[in-house]
Design an enzyme around this catalytic site. Structure first.
Site, mmCIF file in Angstrom:
data_model
loop_
_atom_site.group_PDB
_atom_site.id
_atom_site.type_symbol
_atom_site.label_atom_id
_atom_site.label_comp_id
_atom_site.label_asym_id
_atom_site.label_seq_id
_atom_site.Cartn_x
_atom_site.Cartn_y
_atom_site.Cartn_z
ATOM 1 N N HIS A 5 18.815 -19.023 23.509
ATOM 2 C CA HIS A 5 20.208 -19.248 23.920
ATOM 3 C C HIS A 5 20.795 -17.923 24.397
ATOM 4 C CE1 HIS A 5 24.354 -20.139 24.042
ATOM 5 N NE2 HIS A 5 24.645 -19.501 22.922
ATOM 6 N N ASN A 20 27.807 -16.946 28.468
ATOM 7 C CA ASN A 20 27.340 -17.900 27.454
ATOM 8 C C ASN A 20 27.837 -19.303 27.839
ATOM 9 O OD1 ASN A 20 27.032 -19.499 25.172
ATOM 10 N ND2 ASN A 20 27.660 -17.904 23.736
ATOM 11 N N CYS A 32 26.172 -24.462 20.664
ATOM 12 C CA CYS A 32 25.104 -23.827 21.451
ATOM 13 C C CYS A 32 23.703 -24.317 21.083
ATOM 14 C CB CYS A 32 25.185 -22.316 21.290
ATOM 15 S SG CYS A 32 26.815 -21.669 21.657
HETATM 16 O O1 UT7 Z 1 27.031 -18.743 21.378
HETATM 17 C C1 UT7 Z 1 27.659 -18.599 20.149
HETATM 18 C C2 UT7 Z 1 27.179 -17.417 19.483
HETATM 19 N N1 UT7 Z 1 27.982 -16.273 19.835
HETATM 20 C C3 UT7 Z 1 27.443 -15.078 19.731
HETATM 21 O O2 UT7 Z 1 26.284 -14.956 19.466
HETATM 22 C C4 UT7 Z 1 28.334 -13.851 19.923
HETATM 23 C C5 UT7 Z 1 27.908 -12.779 18.940
HETATM 24 N N2 UT7 Z 1 28.736 -11.560 18.998
HETATM 25 C C6 UT7 Z 1 28.686 -10.722 20.037
HETATM 26 O O3 UT7 Z 1 28.013 -10.944 21.024
HETATM 27 C C7 UT7 Z 1 29.450 -9.404 19.911
HETATM 28 O O4 UT7 Z 1 29.862 -9.236 18.575
HETATM 29 C C8 UT7 Z 1 30.674 -9.327 20.862
HETATM 30 C C9 UT7 Z 1 30.222 -9.207 22.299
HETATM 31 C C10 UT7 Z 1 31.549 -10.555 20.694
HETATM 32 C C11 UT7 Z 1 31.502 -8.080 20.533
HETATM 33 O O5 UT7 Z 1 30.698 -6.919 20.642
HETATM 34 P P1 UT7 Z 1 30.735 -5.802 19.509
HETATM 35 O O6 UT7 Z 1 29.854 -4.713 19.958
HETATM 36 O O7 UT7 Z 1 30.422 -6.482 18.217
HETATM 37 O O8 UT7 Z 1 32.234 -5.293 19.590
HETATM 38 P P2 UT7 Z 1 33.361 -5.346 18.454
HETATM 39 O O9 UT7 Z 1 33.809 -6.752 18.245
HETATM 40 O O10 UT7 Z 1 32.889 -4.569 17.274
HETATM 41 O O11 UT7 Z 1 34.548 -4.562 19.157
HETATM 42 C C12 UT7 Z 1 34.428 -3.153 19.458
HETATM 43 C C13 UT7 Z 1 35.695 -2.708 20.158
HETATM 44 C C14 UT7 Z 1 36.976 -3.120 19.426
HETATM 45 O O12 UT7 Z 1 37.899 -2.083 19.599
HETATM 46 P P3 UT7 Z 1 38.158 -1.024 18.379
HETATM 47 O O13 UT7 Z 1 38.606 -1.858 17.218
HETATM 48 O O14 UT7 Z 1 36.829 -0.354 18.150
HETATM 49 O O15 UT7 Z 1 39.210 -0.134 18.947
HETATM 50 C C15 UT7 Z 1 37.463 -4.317 20.200
HETATM 51 O O16 UT7 Z 1 38.861 -4.474 20.144
HETATM 52 O O17 UT7 Z 1 35.776 -3.320 21.443
HETATM 53 C C16 UT7 Z 1 37.043 -3.941 21.606
HETATM 54 N N3 UT7 Z 1 36.891 -5.077 22.504
HETATM 55 C C17 UT7 Z 1 36.945 -4.989 23.833
HETATM 56 N N4 UT7 Z 1 37.177 -3.937 24.636
HETATM 57 C C18 UT7 Z 1 37.177 -4.170 25.958
HETATM 58 C C19 UT7 Z 1 36.612 -6.379 22.160
HETATM 59 N N5 UT7 Z 1 36.501 -7.107 23.264
HETATM 60 C C20 UT7 Z 1 36.711 -6.280 24.309
HETATM 61 C C21 UT7 Z 1 36.717 -6.457 25.698
HETATM 62 N N6 UT7 Z 1 36.933 -5.389 26.489
HETATM 63 N N7 UT7 Z 1 36.476 -7.648 26.291
#
Ligand code: UT7
Length: 311
Positions: A238, A268, A113
């Site tokens: 980004h 993204n 990225c």
């Molecule tokens: O360009 C490269 C750089 N990349 C980035 O900058 C990405 C950085 N990270 C992020 O943007 C965020 O961490 C994410 C969008 C990837 C995830 O968001 P989050 O608020 O950190 O969610 P999480 O990973 O803590 O997941 C929370 C919950 C989990 O369920 P439990 O364990 O709380 O029951 C996940 O399993 O959300 C669940 N989950 C989803 N639920 C519905 C994860 N993905 C999904 C989904 N739909 N697509």
């Protein structure tokens, strides 16, 4: 300090638009989760398009608008990590498809990225060493080819697309700094010959990295230039997650409106996100000569880079 002039920009997107509801039909997710956690509503996905064809189309759009003699393009640099080929480079295919002069430096940059800003740094340096006037920069990604569509934590985040810019030399202000912190644990993708090449990411770790370095990178650019956000017209970060941008945006009270966001429509797009954003701003007539812009890229590597330039 010699800067750049943006001669023209262009972008190219696949025809197919994928909504959050479309993804909800193939993996356990929904529009509410994706919208509130990421800000993404739709993204583009290749069907018959490729990383190469998107790069060619975006570059052609920029050349068509430039009103330049294209034999004056002395380098084409493509930032990508999702090409159909390990080699030849996408840049060489752009040279071929657009009939660019054979006296040209053509290569790809693999920097995820942050790639477009690394391409910009190298392209600007080349401007000072070659006997031609312009460099063609492209960020092109077919991220869908790296996604595991059974992994809801990654497949909803990324989109396909390409952006391009033709730059020339100028005496305008230009400050750039780049950083690297080698890490293959939080965000990586296997290379050629390593079996299925699916991206894997520890989202929370990458989120923490992103918000920290994004603020640091903006601050460093301002410090280098001896400016404050009051002096800046646009900040193009980004587009990885709207919450990452908002986290930094709210720390610049009174200047929040300068932070550009289009992640709702693209997801993204990795190396393509910054040139697509710049092309949208150009097309809307929002970027004018004399304005000052900060761009910040961050991602796998880990790497990050910020540039402050005058148009
Ligand atoms: O360009 C490269 C750089 N990349 C980035 O900058 C990405 C950085 N990270 C992020 O943007 C965020 O961490 C994410 C969008 C990837 C995830 O968001 P989050 O608020 O950190 O969610 P999480 O990973 O803590 O997941 C929370 C919950 C989990 O369920 P439990 O364990 O709380 O029951 C996940 O399993 O959300 C669940 N989950 C989803 N639920 C519905 C994860 N993905 C999904 C989904 N739909 N697509």
């Amino acid at each position: 300090m010699k800067g750049i002039q943006i001669i023209s920009t262009g972008r190219a997107l696949p025809k197919q638009v994928v909504t959050n509801d479309d993804l909800g039909r193939i993996v356990d997710t929904n529009d509410e989760w994706i919208t509130t956690r990421t800000g993404i509503k739709t993204r583009y996905k290749c069907e018959d398009e490729t990383c190469i064809s998107l790069a060619v189309s975006a570059a052609k759009a920029a050349i068509d608008k430039a009103h330049i003699d294209k034999s004056e393009i002395g380098a084409v640099i493509v930032a990508t990590t999702s090409s159909e080929y390990a080699f030849p480079s996408v840049a060489c295919m752009v040279q071929k498809e657009l009939g660019l002069d054979e006296e040209i430096t053509a290569f790809d940059i693999s920097s995820a990225c942050t790639g477009f800003l690394h391409a910009l740094a190298v392209g600007r340096a080349l401007l000072g060493t070659m006997n031609k006037r312009y460099v063609l920069l492209v960020g092109s990604e077919r991220m869908s080819s790296l996604l595991d569509y059974t992994d809801r934590s990654t497949c909803v985040l990324f989109g396909d697309g390409a952006g391009a810019a033709i730059i020339g030399a100028s005496d305008n202000i230009y400050y750039q700094k780049s950083w690297a912190r080698g890490n293959d644990e939080v965000l990586s993708c296997p290379g050629a010959g390593q079996g299925p090449s699916f991206l894997s990411m520890k989202g929370n770790d990458v989120f923490r990295f992103a918000v920290t370095v994004l603020k640091q990178a903006v601050d460093e650019a301002l410090k280098e230039a001896g400016m404050t956000m009051d002096d800046i017209d646009y900040c193009v970060c980004h587009q990885a997650n709207i919450r990452i941008i908002q986290h930094v945006q709210k720390q610049f009270v009174g200047n929040e409106h300068k932070f550009f966001a289009n992640i709702d429509r693209y997801g993204n797009t990795s190396a393509a996100s910054i040139p697509i954003a710049i092309d949208e701003l150009m097309e809307a007539g929002k970027l004018k000569s004399g304005m000052k812009v900060i761009c910040v890229g961050f991602g796998a590597g880990l790497t990050w880079s910020s540039v402050l330039f005058e148009l």
